[in-house]
Enzyme design. Structure first.
Site, mmCIF file in Angstrom:
data_model
loop_
_atom_site.group_PDB
_atom_site.id
_atom_site.type_symbol
_atom_site.label_atom_id
_atom_site.label_comp_id
_atom_site.label_asym_id
_atom_site.label_seq_id
_atom_site.Cartn_x
_atom_site.Cartn_y
_atom_site.Cartn_z
ATOM 1 N N ARG A 231 0.852 -1.184 0.000
ATOM 2 C CA ARG A 231 0.000 0.000 0.000
ATOM 3 C C ARG A 231 0.894 1.242 0.000
ATOM 4 N NH1 ARG A 231 -3.346 -2.750 -1.464
ATOM 5 N NH2 ARG A 231 -5.443 -3.155 -0.668
ATOM 6 N N ASP A 255 4.322 -0.554 -7.010
ATOM 7 C CA ASP A 255 3.032 -0.887 -7.620
ATOM 8 C C ASP A 255 1.918 -0.076 -6.973
ATOM 9 O OD1 ASP A 255 1.395 -2.473 -9.399
ATOM 10 O OD2 ASP A 255 0.618 -3.481 -7.604
ATOM 11 N N GLU A 260 -2.405 7.393 -4.927
ATOM 12 C CA GLU A 260 -2.736 6.742 -6.201
ATOM 13 C C GLU A 260 -4.206 6.862 -6.580
ATOM 14 O OE1 GLU A 260 -1.675 2.642 -5.098
ATOM 15 O OE2 GLU A 260 -3.783 2.107 -5.334
ATOM 16 N N HIS A 292 -0.880 -0.313 -9.573
ATOM 17 C CA HIS A 292 -1.594 -1.260 -8.692
ATOM 18 C C HIS A 292 -2.117 -2.451 -9.509
ATOM 19 C CE1 HIS A 292 -3.634 -1.286 -4.510
ATOM 20 N NE2 HIS A 292 -3.514 -2.526 -4.956
#
Ligand code: NAI
Length: 354
Positions: A231, A255, A260, A292
């Protein structure tokens, strides 16, 4: 037939859910994310299905409950975006998909590491330009290096196995170490000091928010490669950027990103507005950002659809809800088994009082 308002729907979601659903529910797919403004779309539905970046706060929960929605089916594992206290208080049942493919995420973490280390992103761009020079593409053997893995749950342990398969030494840190795992657990500072690669696999909780910051980065080896598929909020992005710019970090494979939710999963390429820190990160040669997507394999999508629809079946059939979570289950520290002693799920198979 019960109706599901399905938010944040992408073509790959529709494909897997339609295949697994096979007419069981009427699924109304909406491209928009679940939010206060989107609530009217759920009118007339019995359940709502949402994803990882929807901010499911008290107002959203109130709006769902007012519309007669009794169950929120999160089609993801992480749940830091849901106000569980409000859900519990207002009587909204929340279920999730605790595991759909730890392999998908762990393999993506390793893909980020290998791409960064061997500069594959640069090499692919070069050869497309008919530039076959190797200058600047030197990597290091992963064999014999030390991977520091923070969080040794389902995904973290698969990542540890992959690292061991490559001949790496693995040091692990977990607030709730698993004594059966055979892993070499160390304290957090030792992991920071001894690892050549650090990969995050713990949940975002109040205890882990900005677990990677200026101070913890200063305790790392110089040149460490940092991977985050967990996260964004685990990392102070500005501290990460500073460490990449001054060479303390050798590279970062990300990622997930703290902010985000405004950017990921959509094409913003035609829009001039940008996030300053994210723009700086994506422009760095030793940083790879993916949006993500670590979960995105056929197997994971299929498992997400199966578990989400099974969760809804269990709810509507009055069966125990094995994948329900409430503020009492999750506890404060994100313990893997939750605080089951406090949660009534033990007694009746469900968390909710109402
Ligand atoms: P898990 O619940 O199986 O494992 C999490 C581990 O973190 C547990 O061993 C737990 O004890 C540990 N932990 C909890 N608090 C901690 C702390 N303060 N310090 C260190 N360790 C702590 O979860 P799983 O399935 O392995 O997923 C890990 C995370 O991966 C999720 O929380 C989610 O944020 C992220 N994720 C990312 C995906 C992606 O597509 N990028 C997809 C799925 C999950």
């Amino acid at each position: 037939m019960q109706k599901i308002a399905f938010f944040d729907a992408k073509p790959y979601d529709r494909e897997s859910f339609d295949r697994v659903n096979n007419g069981r529910y009427e699924i109304k797919y909406f491209e928009t994310r679940l939010s206060e403004a989107a609530l009217p779309l759920a009118d007339g539905c019995d359940a709502v299905c949402a994803f990882v970046n929807a901010e499911i706060n008290r107002n959203v929960i109130e709006g769902l409950v007012k519309r007669g929605i009794k169950i929120l089916a999160m089609r993801c594992a992480g749940y830091n975006n849901v106000d569980f206290a409000a859900a519990y208080e207002l009587g909204l049942t929340v279920v999730r998909v605790p595991a759909y493919s730890p392999y998908a995420v762990a393999e993506h973490a390793m893909a980020l590491l290998m791409t960064l280390n061997r500069h594959l992103h640069k090499a692919a761009a070069r050869t497309r330009d008919y530039n076959f020079s190797l200058v600047g593409l030197t990597g290091f053997d992963l064999h014999g290096k030390t991977a520091g893995v923070i969080g040794t749950g389902k995904i973290g342990r698969v990542f540890c196995d992959i690292c061991k398969g490559l001949g790496m030494r693995v040091l692990a840190y977990d607030a709730y170490p698993n004594s059966d795992s055979g892993l070499e657990y160390v304290d957090f500072d030792t992991l920071l000091a001894k690892s050549d690669i650090i990969s995050l696999h713990c949940p975002l909780t109040p205890a882990t928010h900005h677990i990677i910051n200026h101070e913890t980065i200063s305790k790392m080896k110089s040149g460490v490669v940092f991977i985050n598929t967990s996260r964004g909020g685990l990392v102070d992005s500005d501290a990460l950027l500073d460490a990449l710019r001054d060479g303390k970090l050798g590279g970062a494979g990300l990622d997930v990103y703290e902010e985000e939710s405004e950017w990921f999963y959509e094409d913003h390429s035609a829009i001039t507005k940008q996030n300053k820190t994210l723009s700086l990160l994506v422009s760095m040669p030793n940083v790879i950002v993916t949006s993500h997507q670590a979960f995105l394999t056929h197997e994971a999508l299929s498992n997400i659809a199966v578990t989400t629809l099974d969760n809804l079946d269990a709810y509507f059939n009055g069966a125990p809800l094995v994948n329900e979570i409430c503020y009492r289950c999750i506890g404060d520290a994100g313990a893997p088994q939750g605080n089951v002693a406090l949660c009534s799920k033990r007694c009746n198979g469900r968390c909710q009082k109402k």
